[in-house]
Write a protein that holds these residues in place. Structure first.
Motif, PDB file in Angstrom:
ATOM      1  N   PHE A 818      -5.163  -6.011   3.984  1.00  0.00           N
ATOM      2  CA  PHE A 818      -4.888  -5.678   2.580  1.00  0.00           C
ATOM      3  C   PHE A 818      -5.011  -4.173   2.338  1.00  0.00           C
ATOM      4  O   PHE A 818      -4.174  -3.572   1.656  1.00  0.00           O
ATOM      5  CB  PHE A 818      -5.863  -6.447   1.685  1.00  0.00           C
ATOM      6  CG  PHE A 818      -5.694  -6.171   0.210  1.00  0.00           C
ATOM      7  CD1 PHE A 818      -4.700  -6.813  -0.517  1.00  0.00           C
ATOM      8  CD2 PHE A 818      -6.514  -5.259  -0.430  1.00  0.00           C
ATOM      9  CE1 PHE A 818      -4.539  -6.553  -1.868  1.00  0.00           C
ATOM     10  CE2 PHE A 818      -6.361  -4.990  -1.783  1.00  0.00           C
ATOM     11  CZ  PHE A 818      -5.368  -5.638  -2.506  1.00  0.00           C
ATOM     12  N   ASN A 819      -6.028  -3.546   2.919  1.00  0.00           N
ATOM     13  CA  ASN A 819      -6.209  -2.100   2.738  1.00  0.00           C
ATOM     14  C   ASN A 819      -5.097  -1.308   3.394  1.00  0.00           C
ATOM     15  O   ASN A 819      -4.623  -0.302   2.861  1.00  0.00           O
ATOM     16  CB  ASN A 819      -7.566  -1.677   3.292  1.00  0.00           C
ATOM     17  CG  ASN A 819      -8.714  -2.168   2.435  1.00  0.00           C
ATOM     18  OD1 ASN A 819      -8.548  -2.423   1.237  1.00  0.00           O
ATOM     19  ND2 ASN A 819      -9.900  -2.318   3.032  1.00  0.00           N
ATOM     20  N   ARG A 820      -4.636  -1.738   4.623  1.00  0.00           N
ATOM     21  CA  ARG A 820      -3.523  -1.050   5.287  1.00  0.00           C
ATOM     22  C   ARG A 820      -2.258  -1.143   4.448  1.00  0.00           C
ATOM     23  O   ARG A 820      -1.524  -0.147   4.270  1.00  0.00           O
ATOM     24  CB  ARG A 820      -3.290  -1.657   6.673  1.00  0.00           C
ATOM     25  CG  ARG A 820      -4.306  -1.224   7.712  1.00  0.00           C
ATOM     26  CD  ARG A 820      -3.795  -1.538   9.118  1.00  0.00           C
ATOM     27  NE  ARG A 820      -3.523  -2.957   9.282  1.00  0.00           N
ATOM     28  CZ  ARG A 820      -4.426  -3.828   9.738  1.00  0.00           C
ATOM     29  NH1 ARG A 820      -5.641  -3.412  10.083  1.00  0.00           N
ATOM     30  NH2 ARG A 820      -4.096  -5.101   9.886  1.00  0.00           N
ATOM     31  N   GLN A 821      -2.013  -2.310   3.890  1.00  0.00           N
ATOM     32  CA  GLN A 821      -0.824  -2.489   3.064  1.00  0.00           C
ATOM     33  C   GLN A 821      -0.887  -1.624   1.812  1.00  0.00           C
ATOM     34  O   GLN A 821       0.112  -1.017   1.413  1.00  0.00           O
ATOM     35  CB  GLN A 821      -0.667  -3.972   2.690  1.00  0.00           C
ATOM     36  CG  GLN A 821       0.581  -4.273   1.862  1.00  0.00           C
ATOM     37  CD  GLN A 821       0.685  -5.751   1.507  1.00  0.00           C
ATOM     38  OE1 GLN A 821      -0.195  -6.532   1.867  1.00  0.00           O
ATOM     39  NE2 GLN A 821       1.750  -6.128   0.831  1.00  0.00           N
ATOM     40  N   LYS A 822      -2.072  -1.507   1.236  1.00  0.00           N
ATOM     41  CA  LYS A 822      -2.243  -0.688   0.033  1.00  0.00           C
ATOM     42  C   LYS A 822      -2.033   0.785   0.343  1.00  0.00           C
ATOM     43  O   LYS A 822      -1.392   1.509  -0.426  1.00  0.00           O
ATOM     44  CB  LYS A 822      -3.639  -0.915  -0.549  1.00  0.00           C
ATOM     45  CG  LYS A 822      -3.876  -0.242  -1.887  1.00  0.00           C
ATOM     46  CD  LYS A 822      -5.237  -0.611  -2.452  1.00  0.00           C
ATOM     47  CE  LYS A 822      -5.460   0.045  -3.801  1.00  0.00           C
ATOM     48  NZ  LYS A 822      -6.789  -0.305  -4.370  1.00  0.00           N
ATOM     49  N   GLN A 823      -2.519   1.258   1.513  1.00  0.00           N
ATOM     50  CA  GLN A 823      -2.324   2.653   1.892  1.00  0.00           C
ATOM     51  C   GLN A 823      -0.859   2.958   2.156  1.00  0.00           C
ATOM     52  O   GLN A 823      -0.349   4.027   1.794  1.00  0.00           O
ATOM     53  CB  GLN A 823      -3.170   2.969   3.128  1.00  0.00           C
ATOM     54  CG  GLN A 823      -4.673   2.973   2.866  1.00  0.00           C
ATOM     55  CD  GLN A 823      -5.468   3.199   4.138  1.00  0.00           C
ATOM     56  OE1 GLN A 823      -4.891   3.300   5.225  1.00  0.00           O
ATOM     57  NE2 GLN A 823      -6.801   3.265   3.997  1.00  0.00           N
ATOM     58  N   GLN A 824      -0.185   2.017   2.778  1.00  0.00           N
ATOM     59  CA  GLN A 824       1.239   2.220   3.034  1.00  0.00           C
ATOM     60  C   GLN A 824       2.030   2.324   1.734  1.00  0.00           C
ATOM     61  O   GLN A 824       2.932   3.162   1.599  1.00  0.00           O
ATOM     62  CB  GLN A 824       1.781   1.076   3.898  1.00  0.00           C
ATOM     63  CG  GLN A 824       1.223   1.064   5.314  1.00  0.00           C
ATOM     64  CD  GLN A 824       1.669  -0.161   6.096  1.00  0.00           C
ATOM     65  OE1 GLN A 824       2.397  -1.025   5.561  1.00  0.00           O
ATOM     66  NE2 GLN A 824       1.232  -0.260   7.354  1.00  0.00           N
ATOM     67  N   GLN A 825       1.691   1.494   0.765  1.00  0.00           N
ATOM     68  CA  GLN A 825       2.376   1.558  -0.521  1.00  0.00           C
ATOM     69  C   GLN A 825       2.122   2.882  -1.223  1.00  0.00           C
ATOM     70  O   GLN A 825       3.027   3.455  -1.838  1.00  0.00           O
ATOM     71  CB  GLN A 825       1.920   0.393  -1.401  1.00  0.00           C
ATOM     72  CG  GLN A 825       2.366  -0.971  -0.906  1.00  0.00           C
ATOM     73  CD  GLN A 825       1.814  -2.112  -1.749  1.00  0.00           C
ATOM     74  OE1 GLN A 825       0.971  -1.888  -2.620  1.00  0.00           O
ATOM     75  NE2 GLN A 825       2.291  -3.335  -1.494  1.00  0.00           N
ATOM     76  N   GLN A 826       0.912   3.409  -1.106  1.00  0.00           N
ATOM     77  CA  GLN A 826       0.604   4.700  -1.718  1.00  0.00           C
ATOM     78  C   GLN A 826       1.354   5.839  -1.034  1.00  0.00           C
ATOM     79  O   GLN A 826       1.830   6.760  -1.696  1.00  0.00           O
ATOM     80  CB  GLN A 826      -0.906   4.942  -1.661  1.00  0.00           C
ATOM     81  CG  GLN A 826      -1.723   4.017  -2.556  1.00  0.00           C
ATOM     82  CD  GLN A 826      -3.213   4.228  -2.401  1.00  0.00           C
ATOM     83  OE1 GLN A 826      -3.654   4.909  -1.484  1.00  0.00           O
ATOM     84  NE2 GLN A 826      -3.987   3.597  -3.287  1.00  0.00           N
ATOM     85  N   GLN A 827       1.482   5.786   0.320  1.00  0.00           N
ATOM     86  CA  GLN A 827       2.213   6.821   1.033  1.00  0.00           C
ATOM     87  C   GLN A 827       3.691   6.795   0.700  1.00  0.00           C
ATOM     88  O   GLN A 827       4.346   7.838   0.562  1.00  0.00           O
ATOM     89  CB  GLN A 827       1.999   6.664   2.538  1.00  0.00           C
ATOM     90  CG  GLN A 827       0.567   6.955   2.987  1.00  0.00           C
ATOM     91  CD  GLN A 827       0.346   6.658   4.450  1.00  0.00           C
ATOM     92  OE1 GLN A 827       1.253   6.159   5.136  1.00  0.00           O
ATOM     93  NE2 GLN A 827      -0.861   6.940   4.936  1.00  0.00           N
TER      94      GLN A 827
END
Length: 830
Positions: A818-827
């Motif tokens: 979930f955290n990796r997906q959230k970081q990717q969306q922010q990038q």
């Protein structure tokens, strides 16, 4: 002829004299009976007591040899206020004056219990110019050489004797002093008081203080002052007289308006919150128009003094521990412990142990032995975030908010103690955030981030905002033990048991014989248990078994009223259980009401409350079929439910799902005994209001009018019912029991108001046994969310949920993904 005329005139004179003499003798004889009655009456007028006897002053007491001859307080009052305001003054601060006090009233005033002086040729008319001047003259005539200071006060003023004594002992009483809150009149009176531009007067309300030298100069000229009055204000005329004959004005001091405090709110003064700076700093407070308010204020001031004494005791403990270190006295020595023999070999800590109470303030008093002993810090912002609660985010309750305000207020007062000398003042603006924890042995620790305003008004003036961290430890004081001459609790328990046996025995006899009402003990109010039910036969059978054991066999003077929902063909087993219970106890009231249609708890409770099975003087206990209770539960219901005044909403212990216990232990859902009360077995349901005890006469109040019958399905009817009770409790009320100052029928009329308050307390004997909860998606949104919340809270303890989470690696993998997906969306968004 001449001789005859003289004889006739002489006879006429003798006759007139005889008539006059006869009238005098007749009048005496006529009133002889009345004179004898007056003579027999034991009436002791005030003039039979000497001035010293009135105030309890011994002849040998002088300024030089007595500490209680510092000040004489003269309180102006009236006959109608002697049993109201005057008595309140004497019962509160009057007896603590560092001197003597007397109440000055009109001629003929007298009291056996109060030091009252009835001033000759003085009445109670207003304005009291003559009463004020004659009171000062009385002080001069009888006590001028016996006291250093004299105070003219009203009967609606409150004084703090300790502060007054410190203040007066810091001033030279041998010089002429005229101390008070200076005034020149309001804008409407400007130019009407005949005051010069440099003249003033001391306002009489908050009190006027005169040194003995001032009174000695003014008192001989009081007759002159009384003949030359220029206004109707007695304090203005007293100030004019002092200015003329003592040559001094009232003190032109800005601080006097805070030391001798006058509140311009009139009758509403000091009726609200008492925790205010003006109350903490003032020597006198005016006006206190109602006697109950005087007692209330005195109780608050006494509480502040108790806090100061506890703080002083802590400082003494710290001094003792510090000196023991210098004297090389070991910590385990008992030589300095009060009430402990030095030869005692007991290794236990004493409740006044200096090794605990004498530790200097620091945040490292508690030394944990392991990580399990670590104390958790709670975070304070706009809400309270705590790891020790099932709900991590909570609203800051009133007690904690009040405690934080007290800490900040006290700290700011200490910071600004020398603001005048330093030419700066620091004001508190806002609490940004903070941390707090509770150490059960030492006290409360606080770390607060404060936003302050620094104002410099001397030299280079500036105003700048600053932030400062505040580290505070609110230390606990020693344990105070109150001893009784006998085993108080056992005696109380025996009396309660004997009373219960006597009541039950008399009740049995009265059912067979006619007994005088005076021989019967006063019966307790009946409790009617109201139970709504739909289905759930096994749980219903368990409830009836508990009711029979607790209420009927233990003779707790209870009735049962069951409201059953369902079709007639579905209720056979339920009705059979009720019929069997009634058959076993034919003299007990076991009643039921059948309802068709969908289950609605609000409808069931409303129908039961309005039924003829319950009388207006009965206590209704609304209960659920999942509850387990004891005899102590019913005793608490009777204790905390008050007719027309208080509703009892106990905080029940709700059991967790026993199948989810971390230790594998389970409890029998069908058992009659409640589970252990601890954090692993359940929680106290603070936001549940379904279990309620209230009198029938209260629930049918026009502003409550029963339950909301429009709610169907699960929940929400208890919240709506509580809102009604709260509204009734907040109805405006002007009730103050003070018959000396209000009409005689005022209290009777005020008592007719029904002012319901809500009393809540955890009851460990009232347990909600766990059962599976099914939330119908057809419910209203608010009801559905409440149902889901209750279901989630009942799954298990916070510690159990933590263990279940950490025992599964899939939870960590899910969070990482979930955290990796959230970081990717922010990038991608960048």
């Amino acid at each position: 002829m001449l001789q005859h005329t003289m004889t006739k005139r002489k006879t006429l004179i003798i006759a007139c004299f005889g008539i006059a003499l006869g009238l005098c003798i007749g009048t005496v004889l006529k009133n002889y009976r009345a004179l004898e009655i007056v003579k027999r009456c034991n009436l002791r007028p005030t003039n039979l007591k000497t001035p010293n006897e009135i105030i309890g002053l011994e002849d040998e007491d002088t300024i030089q040899n007595s500490q209680r001859n510092l000040v004489f307080v003269g309180v102006m009052t009236a006959k109608s206020f002697l049993e109201g305001r005057a008595r309140a003054v004497y019962d509160t601060w009057g007896k603590e004056v560092p001197g003597r006090i007397a109440f000055f009233s009109s001629e003929g005033s007298y009291s056996e219990e109060l030091p009252v002086v009835g001033l000759k040729n003085v009445d109670d008319r207003y304005p009291p110019q003559k009463k004020s001047f004659m009171m000062l003259y009385y002080m001069y005539e009888h006590y001028i050489d016996r006291f250093e200071w004299f105070i003219r006060a009203d009967d609606d003023v409150y004084m703090e004797p300790n502060k007054l004594e410190r203040f007066l002992r810091s001033i030279d009483s041998s010089k002429p002093q005229f101390i008070g809150q200076a005034g020149k009149g309001n804008s409407e009176e400007f130019g009407l008081l005949s005051l010069e531009f440099d003249e003033n007067f001391c306002m009489g309300g908050p009190g006027v203080i005169l040194s003995s030298e001032t009174l000695r100069r003014v008192a001989p000229h009081i007759p002159t002052c009384l003949k030359n009055l220029y206004s109707t204000h007695e304090d203005v005329e007293v100030g004019r007289c002092v200015q003329k004959f003592a040559g001094i004005p009232c003190t032109w001091n800005y601080e006097m308006q805070y030391i001798l405090r006058h509140n311009s709110s009139g009758r509403n003064a000091y009726t609200g919150k008492l925790k205010r700076k003006e109350i903490h700093n003032a020597i006198t407070l005016h006006p206190i128009k109602q006697a109950p308010l005087m007692y209330r204020l005195h109780s608050y001031i006494q509480g502040l003094k108790a806090e100061e004494m506890r703080q002083e005791s802590l400082l003494l403990h710290r001094d003792i521990k510090r000196m023991a270190k210098y004297l090389d006295v070991p910590d385990e020595s008992t030589y300095m412990l009060p009430s402990v023999s030095p030869d005692s070999d007991s290794g236990k800590r004493h409740f006044q142990d200096h090794n605990i109470l004498g530790i200097s303030p620091e945040l490292n008093k508690f030394v944990p032995g392991s990580t399990e002993d670590l104390l958790d810090w709670s975070f304070i912002a706009r809400s309270l975030y705590s790891a020790s609660s099932a709900n991590p985010k909570q609203k800051i309750d009133s007690s904690m908010r009040e405690g934080l305000e007290d800490v900040i207020t006290e700290v700011m007062e200490n910071i600004n103690n020398y603001s005048r000398q330093r030419g700066r003042v620091i004001e508190f603006r806002e609490l940004l955030y903070g941390y707090h924890r509770l150490d059960a042995l030492h006290g409360q620790d606080l770390i607060l981030d404060l936003l302050l305003i620094y104002k410099k008004y001397r030299g280079k003036k500036m105003t700048v905002p600053v932030r400062r961290h505040l580290y505070v430890q609110r230390a606990f004081t020693g344990i105070f033990v109150k001893e009784f001459d006998e085993d108080f609790y056992n005696v109380t328990l025996q009396q309660s048991l004997l009373g219960s046996i006597l009541h039950s025995g008399m009740a049995r006899l009265s059912s067979h014989f006619t007994m005088a009402s005076g021989l019967l003990p006063q019966a307790e109010d009946k409790i009617v248990l109201v139970l709504p039910i739909s289905g759930r036969l096994g749980t219903f059978e368990r409830f009836l078994r508990i009711y029979e054991h607790i209420c009927i066999k233990a003779e707790q003077h209870c009735d049962l009223l069951v409201v059953i929902f369902g079709a007639p063909e579905e209720l056979g087993d339920h009705l059979q259980l009720l019929s069997d219970l009634r058959g076993r106890h034919v003299y007990q009231q076991v009643n039921w009401i059948q309802r068709s249609g969908s289950f609605s708890r609000g409808v069931a409770l409303d129908v039961a409350a309005r039924s003829s099975y319950i009388q207006p003087a009965d206590i209704i206990l609304f209960i659920d079929v999942d509850m387990v209770f004891e005899v102590a539960t019913l005793q608490r219901v009777r204790m905390h439910t008050q007719r027309g005044r208080q509703v009892y909403l106990p905080i029940v212990f709700s059991q967790y799902d026993p199948q989810r216990r971390s230790d594998g232990a389970t409890t029998t859902a069908g058992g009659d005994s409640p589970p252990p009360i601890d954090d692993e077995n359940g929680y106290f349901r603070q936001f549940g209001f379904g279990i309620c005890a209230i009198y029938k006469s209260d629930i049918l109040d026009e502003d409550i009018n029963g339950f909301d019958k429009d709610i169907t399905g699960w929940g929400l009817e208890d919240v709506k019912f509580l809102e009604k009770i709260v509204r009734v409790g907040t109805r405006q009320q002007g009730f103050l029991s003070n018959t000396a100052e209000l009409p005689l029928d005022y209290n009777e009329a005020a008592e007719q108001w029904r002012r319901l308050s809500v009393f809540r307390a955890p009851d460990p004997t009232l347990v909600h046994v766990y059962h599976d909860i099914s939330c119908d998606i057809q419910l209203e949104a608010a009801q559905y969310n409440m149902c889901l919340g209750t279901k989630a809270n009942s799954l298990g303890s916070t510690r159990l949920m933590e263990q279940l989470f950490y025992n599964s690696r899939d939870n960590f993998r899910f969070i990482e993904a979930f955290n990796r997906q959230k970081q990717q969306q922010q990038q991608q968004a960048r």
